[in-house]
Structures are given as structure tokens and as C-alpha cells.
Design a protein around this motif. Structure first.
Motif, PDB file in Angstrom:
ATOM      1  N   HIS A 197      13.556  -6.133  -0.897  1.00 34.35           N
ATOM      2  CA  HIS A 197      13.523  -5.248   0.268  1.00 34.35           C
ATOM      3  C   HIS A 197      14.572  -5.667   1.288  1.00 34.35           C
ATOM      4  O   HIS A 197      14.846  -6.861   1.472  1.00 34.35           O
ATOM      5  CB  HIS A 197      12.133  -5.281   0.902  1.00 34.35           C
ATOM      6  CG  HIS A 197      11.895  -4.197   1.898  1.00 34.35           C
ATOM      7  ND1 HIS A 197      12.280  -4.303   3.216  1.00 34.35           N
ATOM      8  CD2 HIS A 197      11.309  -2.972   1.776  1.00 34.35           C
ATOM      9  CE1 HIS A 197      11.943  -3.193   3.864  1.00 34.35           C
ATOM     10  NE2 HIS A 197      11.349  -2.375   3.009  1.00 34.35           N
ATOM     11  N   THR A 214      10.433  -2.769  10.902  1.00 38.67           N
ATOM     12  CA  THR A 214      10.145  -3.471   9.651  1.00 38.67           C
ATOM     13  C   THR A 214       8.658  -3.796   9.519  1.00 38.67           C
ATOM     14  O   THR A 214       8.118  -3.823   8.406  1.00 38.67           O
ATOM     15  CB  THR A 214      10.967  -4.757   9.542  1.00 38.67           C
ATOM     16  OG1 THR A 214      10.805  -5.540  10.739  1.00 38.67           O
ATOM     17  CG2 THR A 214      12.445  -4.442   9.372  1.00 38.67           C
ATOM     18  N   LYS A 219       6.940  -5.820   6.685  1.00 40.53           N
ATOM     19  CA  LYS A 219       8.048  -6.750   6.545  1.00 40.53           C
ATOM     20  C   LYS A 219       8.427  -7.306   7.919  1.00 40.53           C
ATOM     21  O   LYS A 219       7.941  -6.855   8.945  1.00 40.53           O
ATOM     22  CB  LYS A 219       9.269  -6.060   5.906  1.00 40.53           C
ATOM     23  CG  LYS A 219       8.999  -5.411   4.558  1.00 40.53           C
ATOM     24  CD  LYS A 219       8.707  -6.438   3.481  1.00 40.53           C
ATOM     25  CE  LYS A 219       8.456  -5.778   2.143  1.00 40.53           C
ATOM     26  NZ  LYS A 219       8.173  -6.780   1.070  1.00 40.53           N
ATOM     27  N   THR A 300      14.775  -8.698   4.095  1.00 43.82           N
ATOM     28  CA  THR A 300      13.568  -8.822   4.899  1.00 43.82           C
ATOM     29  C   THR A 300      12.617  -9.815   4.232  1.00 43.82           C
ATOM     30  O   THR A 300      12.846 -10.267   3.108  1.00 43.82           O
ATOM     31  CB  THR A 300      12.863  -7.464   5.060  1.00 43.82           C
ATOM     32  OG1 THR A 300      12.485  -6.996   3.759  1.00 43.82           O
ATOM     33  CG2 THR A 300      13.769  -6.453   5.736  1.00 43.82           C
ATOM     34  N   ASP A 302       8.263 -10.677   3.651  1.00 48.02           N
ATOM     35  CA  ASP A 302       6.902 -10.180   3.804  1.00 48.02           C
ATOM     36  C   ASP A 302       6.314 -10.728   5.096  1.00 48.02           C
ATOM     37  O   ASP A 302       6.442 -11.929   5.381  1.00 48.02           O
ATOM     38  CB  ASP A 302       6.030 -10.623   2.622  1.00 48.02           C
ATOM     39  CG  ASP A 302       6.448  -9.974   1.314  1.00 48.02           C
ATOM     40  OD1 ASP A 302       7.063  -8.889   1.359  1.00 48.02           O
ATOM     41  OD2 ASP A 302       6.154 -10.549   0.251  1.00 48.02           O
ATOM     42  N   THR A 303       5.714  -9.847   5.880  1.00 44.42           N
ATOM     43  CA  THR A 303       5.106 -10.327   7.111  1.00 44.42           C
ATOM     44  C   THR A 303       3.952 -11.268   6.773  1.00 44.42           C
ATOM     45  O   THR A 303       3.439 -11.272   5.641  1.00 44.42           O
ATOM     46  CB  THR A 303       4.623  -9.165   7.983  1.00 44.42           C
ATOM     47  OG1 THR A 303       4.344  -9.669   9.305  1.00 44.42           O
ATOM     48  CG2 THR A 303       3.386  -8.502   7.408  1.00 44.42           C
TER      49      THR A 303
END
Length: 584
Positions: A197, A214, A219, A300, A302-303
């Protein structure tokens, strides 16, 4: 108010009638409005057609409505002046004005908002004309015009700049703040090994807007610590430290590609395989130097759940105060190793941890890392306030913890990247120097900022070959010492104090950290040996690339790569083979 072309001729006549002492320059100097070589109104109007009507100017300084002035810069408007004064410290006020900058010292404090309507207002070091950029073609045309007419060129994104790089006397400014596009990419397919991503965004997108966009896709990206900073301006170009840096490195380590207009006017995409030298140089070699970046593409992440802590205390006992500061610094390397980023403000024996970010940590885990510091406060009976927050993704943690930047103030800034070895093996000396720096010669308090992290590039090893000063990777703390400057001081006194602060008082910090450097985005224009401090061992290669793509210095900025080829005096910019003589 921004003037349009029917007003140009009238303005030029007024300028001719109000000239004071000026500079006679050799042909190797950039032209100014009082010079015969300055473009005519007809030429400016034709240029405006070339850029699709996007030319603004001559642009009036933001605070002109607060002044009655015979120079043709505007007339007093009580209502407008009241609005400007009320919003003077708002970043948005300055960001959305074509020439205003957040720190007016770099415009020579030439037209400040004032309660005295008869106080002077001049253009100072603000640009005269601005192209409000919407397409790369407009940038190419602007670069070509500036080269053909020998007009100084500068670039403004949001105006967050501590070196005065987004302004310049008599300049034509490229204003990129309205390049606001954001495109989320599910599977990046470019000239790199990364295929996950990504996000492509315009140069004018702010940290807050990009994080919010995002986050909607679960993200996150590495943005600055201040929400209104333009991610795609000098922030990325200088490396960019982030609340996520202890997890994922510097912001520039995530760059996959970027679009850029070069000094010859060509618009290219730079990647590891296409224009690899430009790709390397722009990722850490500083803004306003190699070209005008219109968009960036970042990988990006992953959050993740994030914990933040904010703390504050006021210690009446000076010895206990510095013991607490020492204990906090002592634990920062370990916290950085666990992914923690901290932002601390020291002033008048007040320690304010404005943000302690723990990505992927619980409150209990972050408290455990902080425990030696908490125990120190308890043992010395120092009362403190502490607020913890745990959320399921990074963006709300950033939004709730991050304060809005205050604009419209001035300070002399000095900074240094502190290597891990100094914190771990020479902490007493470091704290001793911080204590000395906490007050100026007359007892006036300084403000000290401590940003601690572990910015190792490990996530995308193939992207780690960039031009960021390598001393970043050995550093665990970034020290910034600010000496507030009053708008009531003369410019000569402001500069005298700045030199004393940066060159004399801060020198022991450099002596304590030989071979280290400074972060160019948070540093002083008086920084000695800026080539070594900002760029380190990369400077020679950066200079070669600068000469390859911009041999005549179309892009100039204070203490940028190649800036030693120019001399700036009272805002007049001349190549080093030029001659300038002051006359009445």
C-alpha cells in the motif's frame, strides 16, 4: 490584498519615488525592481498569460492594512487590521497568504502588525510576485522566466521554515501550498521492490490531512510533529523526524518516488532507476535546492494501537529539577529502542512532556518504560500532572496530543543531534551544558526542546541509501535551544544576540558532540560549517549533483547545497564573482 495588473504600473511609479539607499550590483547579481533590467509591466503581463493567469502581484505584505505608508503598499484599514492582529499567531493566516511566513524575522521584520498605524511598512525580504501553482507546466514556465530575466526565484509551501528559505528580497515565488491531491494506492507498482500500500500526494498536503486520509484506509505515514507542516515541502527533503520514527525511521525512508521540475524546466519522475542521482539527493539533501517537487509517493504502514502520555511539573528546587531532566534523558535510548518518541520543553524549571508516543504499546507498557523517571519525581517529592491516552489507531492519538503550531513569533535557534554514546556515557556533561543554556547572559530564560527517538532505517533497506546526514542514525536526542527575540529590538540587535547565542553559547554543545551535526529544518542560519553540520559526509556528492542539474544556481536557499557560491547582503543576492557597492 493582492494587487492585479492594472495596479502594476502605478506601483512601479510609486517605487521610483520612494527609493532610499540601495545597492548597485554587478550583472552577476539578481535584479531588483529599481534596476533597469527588471522586467517591464508588459513582460510580467505576458508571463501571467503563460502561466494561465496564476501570477499574483505585486503582492502586498499581510500586515499592510495596519499601516499608513506613502510607499504604495496599501492604506490603513482598521477592521482588516483588527482581524490580522487577532489572528497573528494562527498558522493558517500566514499559510494562506501568498508571501507571509510563520517567522517574520526572515522578512527583516519589515511589516509587522502594529497598533501604531504610522509605523513603517516596507516589503523587506518578501517576494514581489507569486505564481499560485496548480500544474507542473506553470513551474517550468516560472523557472524559464526567472532564468531569462535574472530574477531571484524562491519556493514557498506553507512557510514553516527556520532558515528563511521560503522568502527572498525582490524574488519571484513558486507557491505550492495548493497542490492538495491525495491518491491511495492499494498495490504500488513502481521501480522498487516494494509492492504494498502507498499514497501519492501533492506537495501542499499538510501532516494532519495526510494522516487523516490514510487513517480512513487503516494506514498511517510518517509525518511531522506539527499538524500544519506541509509534508511535501522541506520536511521530507531534509529527512523529517516523526512521532513514528522510533518504529519506522525517518519520513524520507518511506519515499518510493517523486515528481519534480528541474532547473532546465523539465518535469520528471525520480525513482531508484529513473534519475537515481536526483532520487538520492532530494531525499535528505534539503528543499529549494535541486528542483520543485510537485508530488511524492510514500509507502504506508498498517495503523496500530497507540498510547500517549503528557506530563508537566514545576520544580522549585533547581538541583532536583536537573536530576529529573537527567533521569529522563537516561531512559530515552531504551524508550527509543522500544519504539517510543518524546517531545519535551524545558523553561524556567518547568519540564513539559508535551507528547510521549508509544505506538503498539499499552498504557502499562509505556508506564513501565517511564518508571525510573516517575520514581525520581516521587523520591524528590516533585508533584506533577500526568495524562495517558490509549486509542486503537495512530491518527486520533496524534490529533489529541499534538498542539497547534504558534506562528508570528521570532527566536534565535541553535540545535544539535546528540549521539547515543554521549547520552549513555557522558550524560552529566550533557545535562551540565543544558543547564548553562537554560539562561542567557542577562539571566533571560531560554526555551530548550528535547526530541528523543531511534531513527534507524530498517523497514525498507533498499530505500535506506539516501542523502540524509548519517549522524542521524547514531543519534537518540535532538536538542534545540531557542532565545526569544522581541519585535521591539532593532535588526542589528536581533542579529547580535543570535550570533552570541548560536556561535558562542551553543559552541560547548558542539564540542561535546564532535562529528555530529544538526537537523537543517530546526537550526540557525548562523550555524557554523553548515556543510558538515547539515549534510556530513554526503556533501561532496550532493554538491556534484547540484552542479550537474543546476550549474547556474537557479535554485538558491540559505545554507542549501551550493549556497556558498552566492553572497547575500541586505537581501541582495550575488554570485561570488559579483561586486556590490553601497551608494546613496
Amino acid at each position: 490584498m493582492v494587487q492585479t495588473f492594472p495596479q502594476v504600473l502605478l506601483w512601479l511609479v510609486g517605487l521610483a519615488l520612494t527609493q532610499e539607499v540601495h545597492t548597485v550590483k554587478a550583472s552577476s547579481c539578481k535584479v531588483l525592481p529599481e534596476d533597469e533590467e527588471w522586467p517591464t509591466p508588459a513582460e510580467w503581463e505576458q508571463f501571467n498569460v503563460t502561466v494561465g493567469g496564476r501570477l499574483l502581484g505585486p503582492v502586498i505584505p499581510l500586515s499592510a492594512p495596519c499601516h499608513d505608508n506613502p510607499s504604495g503598499l496599501g492604506s490603513y484599514d482598521a477592521d482588516e487590521c483588527s482581524k490580522i492582529t487577532a489572528s497573528w499567531h494562527s498558522t493558517e493566516l500566514h499559510i494562506h497568504h501568498p508571501t507571509s511566513i510563520l517567522y517574520p524575522l526572515f522578512s527583516n521584520n519589515s511589516c509587522l502588525h502594529s497598533t501604531d498605524r504610522f509605523s513603517p511598512c516596507t516589503r523587506g525580504y518578501y517576494p514581489i510576485y507569486v505564481v499560485n501553482i496548480s500544474t507542473p507546466d506553470q513551474i517550468s514556465a516560472t523557472v524559464s522566466f526567472a532564468k531569462a530575466k535574472n530574477v531571484r526565484l524562491n519556493i514557498k509551501n506553507t512557510g514553516h521554515d527556520f532558515l528563511g528559505r521560503s522568502t527572498g528580497r525582490g524574488s519571484l515565488s513558486i507557491w505550492t501550498t495548493h497542490l492538495k491531491s491525495i491518491e491511495l494506492i492499494d498495490s504500488y507498482a513502481g521501480e522498487t521492490e516494494y509492492t504494498g500500500h502507498a499514497v501519492k500526494f501533492g506537495a501542499g498536503v499538510s501532516v494532519l490531512d495526510l494522516l487523516e486520509a490514510t487513517d480512513k484506509a487503516d494506514k498511517m505515514i510518517l509525518g511531522g510533529a506539527q499538524r500544519s507542516v506541509g509534508v511535501g515541502g522541506g520536511f521530507l527533503a531534509a529527512g523529517g523526524h516523526s512521532p513514528l520514527s522510533s518504529r519506522f525511521g525517518l519520513a524520507v525512508d518511506s519515499v518510493l518516488e517523486f515528481d519534480i521540475v528541474l532547473a532546465n524546466g523539465s518535469f520528471v519522475t525520480a525513482t531508484q532507476k529513473s534519475y537515481p542521482d536526483i532520487f538520492w539527493a532530494v531525499r535528505g539533501g534539503g528543499g529549494s535546492t535541486f528542483g520543485v517537487v510537485t508530488s511524492w509517493t510514500l509507502r504506508t504502514f498498517d495503523t496500530m494501537p497507540t498510547t500517549t502520555i503528557r506530563m508537566k511539573f514545576n520544580a522549585s528546587n533547581e538541583e532536583n529539577y536537573w536530576k529529573a531532566v537527567s533521569t529522563f534523558l537516561e531512559i530515552t535510548p531504551n524508550m527509543g529502542d522500544q519504539g517510543v518518541y518524546s517531545f519535551v520543553v524545558l523553561r524556567n524549571q518547568v519540564m513539559h512532556i508535551t507528547a510521549l508516543y508509544g505506538p503498539n504499546l499499552t498504557v502499562a507498557e509505556l508506564d513501565q518504560l517511564l518508571n525510573p523517571f516517575l520514581e525520581r519525581l516521587h523520591s524528590d517529592a516533585i508533584k506533577y500532572t500526568k495524562k495517558s491516552l490509549h486509542v486503537t489507531s495512530f491518527f486520533p492519538a496524534f490529533y489529541e496530543t499534538n498542539a497547534v503550531t504558534k506562528a508570528g513569533w521570532d527566536a534565535a535557534m541553535a540545535s544539535r543531534l546528540i549521539p547515543r554514546d554521549v547520552v549513555e556515557n557522558n550524560l552529566d556533561s550533557l545535562v551540565s551544558e543544558l543547564k548553562k543554556l537554560s539562561t542567557f547572559a542577562n539571566g533571560e530564560p531560554r526555551v530548550i526542546y528535547l526530541m528523543s527517538f531511534n531513527p534507524i532505517c530498517t523497514v525498507e533497506p533498499n530505500l535506506c541509501d539516501n542523502s540524509v546526514n548519517p549522524v542521524w542514525r547514531k543519534s537518540v536526542t535532538h536538542v534545540v535551544a531557542n532565545l526569544p527575540q522581541s519585535r521591539n529590538m532593532t535588526m542589528s540587535d536581533i542579529k547580535r544576540r543570535a550570533r552570541l547565542h548560536v556561535l558562542d553559547d551553543f559552541q560547548p554543545m558542539r564540542d561535546l558532540t564532535p562529528g555530529s551535526g544538526a537537523y537543517m529544518n530546526e537550526a540557525s542560519d548562523f550555524e557554523p560549517d553548515f556543510q558538515e553540520a547539515f549534510y556530513g559526509v554526503n556533501y561532496g556528492r550532493l554538491y556534484e549533483i547540484k552542479q550537474k542539474y543546476d550549474p547556474t544556481g537557479v535554485f538558491y536557499a540559505t545554507q542549501a547545497v551550493g549556497s556558498e557560491n552566492w553572497t547575500e547582503s541586505d537581501g541582495v543576492l550575488c554570485s561570488n564573482d559579483g561586486v556590490e557597492v553601497k551608494v546613496d
